[in-house]
Design a protein around this motif. Structure first.
Motif, PDB file in Angstrom:
ATOM      1  N   TYR A   1       2.945  11.485 -15.329  1.00 21.54           N
ATOM      2  CA  TYR A   1       1.998  11.438 -14.271  1.00 21.54           C
ATOM      3  C   TYR A   1       0.720  12.380 -14.281  1.00 21.54           C
ATOM      4  CZ  TYR A   1       6.594  10.027 -12.054  1.00 21.54           C
ATOM      5  OH  TYR A   1       7.489   9.450 -11.609  1.00 21.54           O
TER       6      TYR A   1
ATOM      7  N   ASP B   1       0.629  10.720  -8.449  1.00 22.13           N
ATOM      8  CA  ASP B   1       2.145  10.419  -8.179  1.00 22.13           C
ATOM      9  C   ASP B   1       2.677   9.150  -8.877  1.00 22.13           C
ATOM     10  OD1 ASP B   1       0.537   8.719  -6.547  1.00 22.13           O
ATOM     11  OD2 ASP B   1       1.707   9.097  -4.910  1.00 22.13           O
TER      12      ASP B   1
ATOM     13  N   TYR C   1       4.222  16.977  -8.715  1.00 16.88           N
ATOM     14  CA  TYR C   1       3.772  16.003  -9.706  1.00 16.88           C
ATOM     15  C   TYR C   1       3.157  16.756 -10.919  1.00 16.88           C
ATOM     16  CZ  TYR C   1       5.165  12.458  -6.472  1.00 16.88           C
ATOM     17  OH  TYR C   1       5.725  11.632  -5.633  1.00 16.88           O
TER      18      TYR C   1
END
Length: 332
Positions: free
Chosen positions: A308, A316, A252
């Motif tokens: 993110y 996440d 992420y």
């Protein structure tokens, strides 16, 4: 005749403009030196002479990175000096859409408000100047970023999330060139980041981070940093305090980010940070900021985030946030 007169007027206009630019450069340099001298006098060691202070500050250049380096070097001669690291700011009003997935097993999860405050405190200490060789400095830094449910009286206005980030840095401040680009700083740091939580809310990771800072012009500064995550053992149980709290965080947050700063004037600054995981399941983030004047010292600050990893609890989770408040210290 008229043609010659027009040419003469254009030449005079260009000469006047060039003289004005040169005068502004001299005034800027003088202002930079005076600012450096003010800090130097307040933090001078007993054995330092006025001549030494003037000589040191005379080396200050209009480059904003160099200016900050000179001011920090003089201030750091005071053993009680703690310097700003990243920006210090407070956003009393931020609006977001709270993602409740991480809080599904927490009693207050359904009661979290979308309106909250955000603030950051970031400090560093210059422990050893010219460490090992000239222009290499050893520093210790600490950054704390908090998201505070300050208006949520129903759950006693708790701090929803705080990220703690201690780090040790080696910073090389000698100017050099990388692929033809002007490098003003190169650094490597050992960085720990965690949210101080336990159980299912716990998030943390350790990284080795390396970065370069470029002063493209006096008003445009940009840089990039990349990191290597130090591996951790896998958790045997999700609620165990030992082991990796977020084993897939690189999917992420990726392995680096790009940032830039545009000083439109001495009073207005635009900044950006871009991050991408560089994978087929593309996940990234963008953060934009605008600093503007309020008075001689205090700046207003407008911040927008989309993506993110705004905080560790949301590494996440995709979030958006816009906030308005005050910036106490800027990058430069």
């Amino acid at each position: 005749m008229w043609g010659r007169l027009v040419v003469a007027l254009v030449l005079c206009s260009n000469l006047a403009e060039a003289q004005q630019v040169e005068s502004e450069k001299r005034n800027t340099t003088k202002s930079d030196v005076n600012a450096c001298l003010l800090v130097a006098v307040m933090n001078a060691r007993p054995e330092q002479t006025v001549g030494e202070l003037i000589e040191n500050c005379g080396k200050v250049k209009t480059n904003r990175v160099k200016k900050r380096q000179a001011l920090e070097a003089e201030a750091a001669s005071n053993p009680f000096a703690i310097l700003p690291h990243k920006p210090n700011f407070i956003l009393p009003l931020t609006l977001t859409s709270i993602r409740r997935e991480p809080y599904k097993d927490v009693a207050v999860g359904p009661k979290l408000d979308n309106l909250e405050a955000k603030f950051q405190v970031s400090l560093k200490y210059l422990a050893w100047q010219d460490f090992v060789f000239n222009d290499l400095d050893l520093l210790f830094a600490f950054t704390s970023t908090s998201w505070w449910q300050s208006y949520n009286d129903d759950i006693s206005a708790p701090f929803r999330e705080t990220n703690y980030e201690p780090e040790m840095l080696l910073n090389y401040r000698h100017s050099w060139s990388f692929l033809g680009l002007p490098v003003e700083q190169a650094y490597v740091s050992f960085n720990h980041q965690s949210n101080g939580q336990t159980g299912l809310l716990s998030r943390s990771w350790n990284r080795i981070i390396g970065g370069l800072v470029f002063a493209q012009t006096d008003n445009v500064t940009w840089g990039f940093r990349t990191w290597y995550r130090i591996p951790e053992d896998e958790k045997l149980d999700p609620s165990s305090p030992e082991g990796d709290d977020n084993p897939y965080i690189e999917r992420y947050l990726g392995y680096g980010e790009l940032g830039g700063l545009w000083n439109i004037s001495d009073k207005h600054t635009l900044e950006f940070t871009l991050r991408n995981n560089l994978r087929s399941d593309n996940r990234g983030a963008v953060e934009l900021g605008w600093s503007f004047p309020i008075n001689g010292k205090l700046q207003g600050y407008l911040e927008y985030f989309n993506g993110y990893g705004e905080s560790l609890i949301y590494f996440d989770q995709h979030t958006q946030r816009i906030g308005l408040g005050f910036k106490l210290t800027n990058w430069l």
